[in-house]
Design a protein around this motif. Structure first.
Motif, PDB file in Angstrom:
ATOM      1  N   ILE A   1      27.291 -54.048  12.986  1.00 54.25           N
ATOM      2  CA  ILE A   1      26.279 -53.495  13.906  1.00 54.25           C
ATOM      3  C   ILE A   1      26.716 -53.708  15.354  1.00 54.25           C
ATOM      4  CG2 ILE A   1      23.864 -53.634  14.613  1.00 54.25           C
ATOM      5  CD1 ILE A   1      23.252 -54.711  11.788  1.00 54.25           C
ATOM      6  N   LYS A   2      26.714 -52.602  16.100  1.00 59.42           N
ATOM      7  CA  LYS A   2      27.102 -52.627  17.518  1.00 59.42           C
ATOM      8  C   LYS A   2      26.055 -53.393  18.336  1.00 59.42           C
ATOM      9  CE  LYS A   2      29.081 -48.763  19.195  1.00 59.42           C
ATOM     10  NZ  LYS A   2      29.188 -47.432  19.839  1.00 59.42           N
ATOM     11  N   ILE A   3      26.520 -54.294  19.215  1.00 58.48           N
ATOM     12  CA  ILE A   3      25.605 -55.051  20.076  1.00 58.48           C
ATOM     13  C   ILE A   3      25.903 -54.674  21.523  1.00 58.48           C
ATOM     14  CG2 ILE A   3      24.754 -57.356  20.693  1.00 58.48           C
ATOM     15  CD1 ILE A   3      24.523 -56.789  17.704  1.00 58.48           C
ATOM     16  N   PRO A   4      24.950 -54.062  22.218  1.00 63.52           N
ATOM     17  CA  PRO A   4      25.236 -53.587  23.579  1.00 63.52           C
ATOM     18  C   PRO A   4      25.216 -54.704  24.624  1.00 63.52           C
ATOM     19  CG  PRO A   4      23.025 -52.967  22.929  1.00 63.52           C
ATOM     20  CD  PRO A   4      23.611 -53.677  21.759  1.00 63.52           C
ATOM     21  N   GLN A   5      25.945 -55.778  24.360  1.00 68.43           N
ATOM     22  CA  GLN A   5      26.044 -56.878  25.327  1.00 68.43           C
ATOM     23  C   GLN A   5      27.311 -56.701  26.155  1.00 68.43           C
ATOM     24  OE1 GLN A   5      24.701 -60.810  24.417  1.00 68.43           O
ATOM     25  NE2 GLN A   5      26.644 -61.733  24.980  1.00 68.43           N
ATOM     26  N   GLN A   6      27.168 -56.839  27.476  1.00 66.72           N
ATOM     27  CA  GLN A   6      28.299 -56.590  28.372  1.00 66.72           C
ATOM     28  C   GLN A   6      29.138 -57.843  28.607  1.00 66.72           C
ATOM     29  OE1 GLN A   6      28.990 -53.492  29.284  1.00 66.72           O
ATOM     30  NE2 GLN A   6      27.179 -52.838  28.158  1.00 66.72           N
ATOM     31  N   SER A   7      28.538 -59.017  28.534  1.00 66.96           N
ATOM     32  CA  SER A   7      29.225 -60.242  28.969  1.00 66.96           C
ATOM     33  C   SER A   7      30.373 -60.615  28.031  1.00 66.96           C
ATOM     34  CB  SER A   7      28.230 -61.387  29.048  1.00 66.96           C
ATOM     35  OG  SER A   7      27.898 -61.804  27.748  1.00 66.96           O
ATOM     36  N   GLU A   8      31.239 -61.492  28.525  1.00 69.95           N
ATOM     37  CA  GLU A   8      32.381 -61.970  27.752  1.00 69.95           C
ATOM     38  C   GLU A   8      31.930 -62.916  26.638  1.00 69.95           C
ATOM     39  OE1 GLU A   8      35.792 -61.463  27.587  1.00 69.95           O
ATOM     40  OE2 GLU A   8      35.134 -59.678  28.665  1.00 69.95           O
TER      41      GLU A   8
ATOM     42  N   LYS B   1      34.771 -58.694  18.984  1.00 71.20           N
ATOM     43  CA  LYS B   1      34.907 -57.644  19.991  1.00 71.20           C
ATOM     44  C   LYS B   1      36.014 -56.675  19.588  1.00 71.20           C
ATOM     45  CE  LYS B   1      34.079 -57.841  24.903  1.00 71.20           C
ATOM     46  NZ  LYS B   1      34.307 -58.547  26.148  1.00 71.20           N
ATOM     47  N   LYS B   2      35.747 -55.383  19.757  1.00 67.32           N
ATOM     48  CA  LYS B   2      36.750 -54.350  19.485  1.00 67.32           C
ATOM     49  C   LYS B   2      36.639 -53.297  20.574  1.00 67.32           C
ATOM     50  CE  LYS B   2      38.302 -51.748  15.464  1.00 67.32           C
ATOM     51  NZ  LYS B   2      37.874 -51.224  14.174  1.00 67.32           N
ATOM     52  N   ASP B   3      37.757 -52.997  21.221  1.00 67.76           N
ATOM     53  CA  ASP B   3      37.781 -52.006  22.311  1.00 67.76           C
ATOM     54  C   ASP B   3      36.678 -52.284  23.348  1.00 67.76           C
ATOM     55  OD1 ASP B   3      39.822 -50.818  20.879  1.00 67.76           O
ATOM     56  OD2 ASP B   3      38.492 -49.391  19.882  1.00 67.76           O
ATOM     57  N   GLY B   4      36.506 -53.571  23.705  1.00 67.92           N
ATOM     58  CA  GLY B   4      35.553 -53.943  24.748  1.00 67.92           C
ATOM     59  C   GLY B   4      34.100 -53.930  24.315  1.00 67.92           C
ATOM     60  N   GLN B   5      33.856 -53.741  23.027  1.00 72.16           N
ATOM     61  CA  GLN B   5      32.490 -53.609  22.508  1.00 72.16           C
ATOM     62  C   GLN B   5      32.215 -54.726  21.486  1.00 72.16           C
ATOM     63  OE1 GLN B   5      29.886 -50.915  22.801  1.00 72.16           O
ATOM     64  NE2 GLN B   5      28.940 -52.691  21.822  1.00 72.16           N
ATOM     65  N   TRP B   6      31.065 -55.386  21.617  1.00 68.93           N
ATOM     66  CA  TRP B   6      30.698 -56.433  20.646  1.00 68.93           C
ATOM     67  C   TRP B   6      30.075 -55.833  19.386  1.00 68.93           C
ATOM     68  CZ3 TRP B   6      32.364 -61.201  20.724  1.00 68.93           C
ATOM     69  CH2 TRP B   6      32.681 -61.819  21.940  1.00 68.93           C
ATOM     70  N   PHE B   7      30.402 -56.446  18.249  1.00 67.69           N
ATOM     71  CA  PHE B   7      29.812 -56.068  16.955  1.00 67.69           C
ATOM     72  C   PHE B   7      29.392 -57.335  16.211  1.00 67.69           C
ATOM     73  CE2 PHE B   7      32.599 -52.575  18.006  1.00 67.69           C
ATOM     74  CZ  PHE B   7      31.935 -51.442  17.556  1.00 67.69           C
TER      75      PHE B   7
ATOM     76  N   TRP C   1      18.996 -59.709  17.682  1.00 64.55           N
ATOM     77  CA  TRP C   1      19.879 -60.038  18.791  1.00 64.55           C
ATOM     78  C   TRP C   1      19.045 -60.834  19.790  1.00 64.55           C
ATOM     79  CZ3 TRP C   1      21.066 -56.100  23.179  1.00 64.55           C
ATOM     80  CH2 TRP C   1      21.947 -56.700  24.108  1.00 64.55           C
ATOM     81  N   ARG C   2      19.465 -62.081  20.032  1.00 61.97           N
ATOM     82  CA  ARG C   2      18.723 -62.959  20.947  1.00 61.97           C
ATOM     83  C   ARG C   2      19.116 -62.651  22.386  1.00 61.97           C
ATOM     84  NH1 ARG C   2      18.976 -68.601  17.575  1.00 61.97           N
ATOM     85  NH2 ARG C   2      17.147 -68.135  16.313  1.00 61.97           N
ATOM     86  N   THR C   3      18.175 -62.153  23.179  1.00 66.41           N
ATOM     87  CA  THR C   3      18.444 -61.857  24.583  1.00 66.41           C
ATOM     88  C   THR C   3      17.470 -62.655  25.444  1.00 66.41           C
ATOM     89  OG1 THR C   3      16.837 -60.074  24.859  1.00 66.41           O
ATOM     90  CG2 THR C   3      18.959 -59.467  23.886  1.00 66.41           C
TER      91      THR C   3
END
Ligand code: ZN
Length: 277
Positions: A37-44, A60-66, A84-86
């Motif tokens: 599942i893709k997670i739209p989190q930007q941070s490292e 992370k794959k291609d700059g995208q968290w899963f 997803w805990r935000t």
């Protein structure tokens, strides 16, 4: 201009080979499978994801968290959700678990491995928490995941998820992949990790557990002998960890190999490039 194009092509080849070298399981949204599942989190920093109240592996794959959500074999079919805990609270990550019909496997083993004596039962009750503790631990470290190494070469003699009947009596489903190989065949670490258990257990025989970080663990059973490792040692992918044997509840020399995500035993063949079964 031509040089620039050459550099771009070379850069792309390099990038695609780097992506290829990273272990990435295939998705199968069934009991014993994995939901990716893709997670739209930007941070490292890795996102915090939970499923069935257990922390979930993220990659992370291609700059995208899963999130790699392990689905337990006893998961109810139908709609479910990870979270997803935000900072703004838990955001649901809904997905649907579909049915998979696993075959029935009938096995004949020594009666003492089906109907346990009081002494053996006491031993199993001591050993189970030790093994579960090693398999179900969430260590918040992010280790690199190079290409997975098939732990031993041989014939796949028992697929994941088989509903097993020992000497005519139903027992727990098969939570690993069996690879039949001659006694003494080398067993290698599938991925880099830390040795978190190494012992001779009643059912699993001589067994080693590796922790690959973030709740991804692997288990190797029925060994004839261990390599020269101890609990706490770090191993590389492909490093020798033991030899094939038939210790514990086993019908002949083979490796039983289990992969686990967020305490759910998942089909190891999902991690291999080619489907095993
Ligand atoms: Zn097995």
């Amino acid at each position: 201009m031509r040089l620039v194009r050459l550099i771009i092509v070379f850069g792309w080849l390099l990038a695609s080979s780097v992506v290829q070298a990273q272990t990435w399981p295939r998705e199968e949204r069934v009991p014993g499978g994995i939901a990716i599942i893709k997670i739209p989190q930007q941070s490292e920093a890795p996102p915090q994801v939970v499923f069935n109240k257990k922390r979930v592996y993220t990659a992370k794959k291609d700059g995208q968290w899963f999130a790699w959500v392990g689905i337990p074999l006893n998961q109810k079919l139908g709609k479910t959700q990870a979270y997803w805990r935000t900072r703004d609270g838990d955001l649901p990550l809904p997905f649907t678990v579909k049915n998979k019909d696993y075959a029935i496997q009938e096995l004949k083993v020594a009666p003492k491995h089906v109907n346990l004596s009081a002494e053996d039962l006491a031993r199993v009750r001591r050993e189970t928490p030790e093994l579960r503790g090693a398999m179900n631990n969430f260590r918040p470290v992010v280790l690199p995941l190079p290409s997975i190494v098939l732990p031993t070469e041989g014939r796949q003699s028992g697929s994941f998820g088989l509903r097993r009947v020992f000497n005519g009596e139903s027992r727990n489903p098969h939570t690993g992949l069996d690879i039949a190989a001659p006694q003494g065949t080398p067993i290698k670490a599938a991925l880099p990790g830390r040795v978190v258990a190494q012992n001779h257990y009643f059912f699993n025989g001589k067994t080693l557990v590796l922790d690959h970080g973030q709740g991804l663990t692997s288990l190797y059973c029925h060994m004839s002998r261990f390599a020269d490792l101890k609990v706490g040692d770090e191993v590389k992918a492909g490093q020798l960890i033991g030899e094939v044997g038939t210790t514990g509840r086993s019908t002949g020399p083979h490796l039983h190999w289990t992969m686990s995500l967020n305490t759910a035993r998942v089909n190891p063949s999902l991690f291999l490039q080619k489907a095993a079964n």
